[in-house]
Design an enzyme around this catalytic site. Structure first.
Site, PDB file in Angstrom:
ATOM      1  N   ASP A 163      35.139  25.912  48.755  1.00  0.00           N
ATOM      2  CA  ASP A 163      35.929  25.460  49.798  1.00  0.00           C
ATOM      3  C   ASP A 163      35.901  23.994  50.237  1.00  0.00           C
ATOM      4  OD1 ASP A 163      37.210  25.338  52.380  1.00  0.00           O
ATOM      5  OD2 ASP A 163      35.478  26.191  53.528  1.00  0.00           O
TER       6      ASP A 163
ATOM      7  N   ASP B  58      39.549  26.608  47.848  1.00  0.00           N
ATOM      8  CA  ASP B  58      40.698  26.140  47.405  1.00  0.00           C
ATOM      9  C   ASP B  58      40.992  25.396  46.218  1.00  0.00           C
ATOM     10  OD1 ASP B  58      39.648  23.472  48.093  1.00  0.00           O
ATOM     11  OD2 ASP B  58      39.474  24.550  50.059  1.00  0.00           O
TER      12      ASP B  58
ATOM     13  N   ASP C   5      47.648  33.757  36.621  1.00  0.00           N
ATOM     14  CA  ASP C   5      47.882  35.186  36.944  1.00  0.00           C
ATOM     15  C   ASP C   5      49.031  35.563  37.086  1.00  0.00           C
ATOM     16  OD1 ASP C   5      47.016  38.040  37.067  1.00  0.00           O
ATOM     17  OD2 ASP C   5      44.985  37.247  38.086  1.00  0.00           O
TER      18      ASP C   5
ATOM     19  N   ASP D 142      49.225  40.897  35.260  1.00  0.00           N
ATOM     20  CA  ASP D 142      48.776  41.876  36.194  1.00  0.00           C
ATOM     21  C   ASP D 142      49.660  43.244  35.963  1.00  0.00           C
ATOM     22  OD1 ASP D 142      47.249  42.133  39.072  1.00  0.00           O
ATOM     23  OD2 ASP D 142      49.215  42.932  39.387  1.00  0.00           O
TER      24      ASP D 142
ATOM     25  N   GLU E  92      46.776  42.979  31.483  1.00  0.00           N
ATOM     26  CA  GLU E  92      45.760  44.151  31.975  1.00  0.00           C
ATOM     27  C   GLU E  92      46.542  45.612  31.909  1.00  0.00           C
ATOM     28  OE1 GLU E  92      44.105  45.189  36.315  1.00  0.00           O
ATOM     29  OE2 GLU E  92      46.072  44.404  36.219  1.00  0.00           O
TER      30      GLU E  92
ATOM     31  N   HIS F 219      37.377  40.774  39.293  1.00  0.00           N
ATOM     32  CA  HIS F 219      37.515  40.823  40.914  1.00  0.00           C
ATOM     33  C   HIS F 219      37.875  42.334  41.196  1.00  0.00           C
ATOM     34  CE1 HIS F 219      41.481  40.695  39.059  1.00  0.00           C
ATOM     35  NE2 HIS F 219      41.919  41.027  40.239  1.00  0.00           N
ATOM     36  N   ASP F 220      38.138  43.129  40.218  1.00  0.00           N
ATOM     37  CA  ASP F 220      38.386  44.587  40.600  1.00  0.00           C
ATOM     38  C   ASP F 220      37.199  45.634  40.530  1.00  0.00           C
ATOM     39  OD1 ASP F 220      41.051  44.009  41.584  1.00  0.00           O
ATOM     40  OD2 ASP F 220      41.642  44.200  39.382  1.00  0.00           O
TER      41      ASP F 220
HETATM   42  C1  GLC Z   1      45.695  44.214  39.316  1.00  0.00           C
HETATM   43  C2  GLC Z   1      44.654  43.274  40.240  1.00  0.00           C
HETATM   44  C3  GLC Z   1      44.259  43.845  41.173  1.00  0.00           C
HETATM   45  C4  GLC Z   1      45.648  43.824  42.220  1.00  0.00           C
HETATM   46  C5  GLC Z   1      46.517  44.736  41.577  1.00  0.00           C
HETATM   47  C6  GLC Z   1      47.918  44.764  42.057  1.00  0.00           C
HETATM   48  O1  GLC Z   1      44.817  45.520  38.967  1.00  0.00           O
HETATM   49  O2  GLC Z   1      43.654  42.882  39.009  1.00  0.00           O
HETATM   50  O3  GLC Z   1      43.623  42.811  41.837  1.00  0.00           O
HETATM   51  O4  GLC Z   1      45.165  44.264  43.353  1.00  0.00           O
HETATM   52  O5  GLC Z   1      46.813  44.603  40.177  1.00  0.00           O
HETATM   53  O6  GLC Z   1      48.563  43.696  41.901  1.00  0.00           O
END
Ligand code: GLC
Length: 565
Positions: free
Chosen positions: A32, A40, A109, A213, A279, A340-341
């Site tokens: 930050d 940021d 992303d 995504d 993904e 991040h998930d």
């Molecule tokens: C993917 C992302 C996740 C997000 C979801 C909806 O799984 O990695 O963080 O919440 O898609 O976009």
């Protein structure tokens, strides 16, 4: 020991993206610079030297596009604009330039599947049945009018009905993830064209690739065939069934596999080459369909099975063999331990740093592209959060869940806040995350920060950070680790103890031995006079085979890389 190679390595032509190393930044949590408690773009810019020194080559950024932040950026409101809390397009341009000046690649992303419910397209679309944007989303009549029964029995990935009712037009709209994010309709060519052009917008700026995504959710069955019952409750990385639903008609449709080929065509318009990583969910065999029949689809897809594989050499050997079989060169596998998930892998290893070093050695020496999630390189652990006050909308959705501890038993956590805490830079207040030490960061900092932080680990040659750094540098210096064929060395009786494999490029052979036990291991040398290139033990200088009757001695949980002198 099998040492046969049936490939003509001299004909292999590797592309840059097949051998790169990727580091994922969650922008909200990295650095930050403004002192408001939220990471940021300028913060990231200030840490590029750190990343360059670490040795990662490509950086993937979780979304920093304009968004109401209901799902922290995965709910995009403007695909061509930067969220003001992260900065401006000018900051973006500076970030890209500074990365390219350092010879680093940038991966954005890209959320093709849905938009935020606040996106102007959706606001228009929802306004009336004859709005020109109506068909940009999937609107259907209910089985009963007046919002009494949705169009079919589909459920979302996070559970519950996948349809949202709008009284003004007496119709339902489809969403696959959360009701704040509505699925776009890719059967409408206008949507496709707009989204492809948006990709071109970023590619024209010089972006080097996209992470796509939940791509497996792009198309749904046009007939809206009802979903069938499944006994599966918990989602897994092997199939898409979840929460008693099969998801046969809303995920991994043949049209979605074809869509991967179209996306590739957009990317192929650009020189030098750019790449796509998807993904997508399902078994490795199903995921392979996204790579295209002639490797002409997505350049690569995440393979999440490493995440759910326990620390067990036999299980890894079997997984690596399956991956090599399903995705032989020129297909490009990926190696992922976290994002991040997902819960952080160091916590799954009960904070055992020796084990983490073994896994890092494996990740950076297998054939394919490793993805390192920010903080993994220093061993940042999960942090506990209450579901009710969770920042993550999924946490709040499940705040009724009686025992948060149960979530660990079932294999995943219900709030993803756990793995998204601020990066631990030093031992000052806020771990050096924010320029304002008085501010409460958007998520609390892990209380491990005094022990686990970049500054401290930089000074310690034996730290996990320095282990990653040495690995990244060995990989960069040895073409066999980037482009070499992978050959597992079979030693059935000992598979429970260690994993060993060779990376071979032309005449160069590099050997990787990983001791998964807490015991010393004496292993017969496959070559005379092995030369040590790397050991997870920072103070190991050589492989003293003479002292051990021609054997290599591995200390407990040690990983080594060597070649022929
Ligand atoms: C993917 C992302 C996740 C997000 C979801 C909806 O799984 O990695 O963080 O919440 O898609 O976009």
């Amino acid at each position: 020991m099998i040492l046969q190679f049936d490939f003509n390595m001299s004909e292999w032509k590797y592309k840059w993206w097949q051998k790169t190393t990727v580091y994922q930044i969650y922008p909200r949590s990295f650095k930050d610079s403004t002192g408001n408690g939220i990471g940021d773009l300028q913060g990231i810019i200030s840490k590029l030297d750190y990343l360059e020194e670490l040795g990662v080559e490509t950086i993937w950024f979780s979304p920093f596009f304009d968004s109401p932040q209901q799902d922290h950026g995965y709910d995009v409101r403007d695909f061509r604009g930067i969220a003001p809390e992260y900065g401006t397009l000018k900051d973006f341009n500076q970030l890209l330039k500074e990365m390219h000046d350092r010879n680093m690649k940038m991966v954005l992303d890209f959320v093709l599947n849905h938009t935020s419910i606040d996106h102007p397209w959706f606001i228009e679309s929802a306004s009336s049945r004859d709005n020109p944007k109506r068909n940009w989303y999937i609107w259907r009549d209910g089985k009963k009018s007046g919002g009494k029964k949705p169009p079919n029995n589909w459920t979302t990935m996070t559970g519950g009905c996948a349809w949202l009712y709008y009284e003004n037009t007496d119709q339902w709209v489809y969403f696959h993830f959360l009701p704040s994010m509505i699925d776009l309709n890719y059967r409408n060519s206008e949507v496709k064209e707009e989204m492809f052009n948006t990709m071109r917008f970023w590619l024209d700026k010089g972006v080097d690739g996209f992470r796509l995504d939940i791509l497996h959710a792009i198309y749904e069955d046009e007939q809206l065939t009802n979903d069938k019952f499944s006994w599966t409750i918990i989602p897994s990385d092997k199939k898409v069934d979840t929460l008693f639903h099969k998801h046969k008609y809303d995920l991994n449709l043949p049209e979605t596999f074809d869509f991967a080929l179209e996306l590739r065509e957009v990317m192929d318009e650009y020189e030098p080459e750019r790449f796509l990583v998807g993904e997508v969910c399902g078994s490795i065999e199903e995921i392979k369909k996204y790579y295209g029949p002639n490797n002409n689809g997505l350049h690569m897809c995440f393979l999440f099975e490493f995440v759910s594989t326990p620390f067990d050499s036999k299980k890894y050997i079997s997984l690596i063999s399956r991956i090599e079989k399903a995705l032989p060169f020129p297909f490009t596998p990926t190696f992922v331990y976290g994002n991040h998930d997902i819960d952080r892998y160091i916590s799954l290893l009960k904070n055992n740093f020796l084990k983490a070093k073994i896994l890092a050695t494996m990740q950076l020496t297998l054939r394919g592209v490793p993805f390192i999630y920010y903080g993994e390189e220093i061993g940042m652990p999960n942090v506990r959060f209450k579901l009710k006050t969770s920042e993550d909308p999924i946490g709040r959705k499940f705040s009724w869940f009686p025992m948060p501890q149960l979530s660990r038993l079932i294999g995943f956590s219900l709030t993803r806040d756990r793995c998204r805490t601020p990066m631990q830079w030093n031992n000052e207040k806020n771990a050096g995350f924010s320029s304002n030490i008085e501010i409460e960061p958007w998520l609390k900092v892990s209380d491990t920060f005094e022990k686990i932080n970049v500054e401290k680990e930089q000074k310690n040659p034996a730290s996990l950070l320095n282990c990653y750094k040495r690995l990244l540098s060995v990989r960069k210096e040895n073409i066999a680790l980037q482009e070499g064929e992978l050959q597992l060395i079979k030693h059935e009786k000992l598979e429970k103890n260690y994993i060993s494999y060779i990376r071979r490029y032309k005449a160069q052979k590099i050997f990787i031995y990983l001791n998964f036990t807490k015991k010393e291991l004496l292993i017969q040398t496959p070559i005379e006079k092995p030369e040590l290139l790397f050991s997870t033990l920072s103070n190991r200088k050589a492989l003293d085979t003479e002292a051990y009757n021609g054997n290599i001695k591995l200390t407990p949980l040690e990983g080594i890389i060597f070649n022929k002198k």
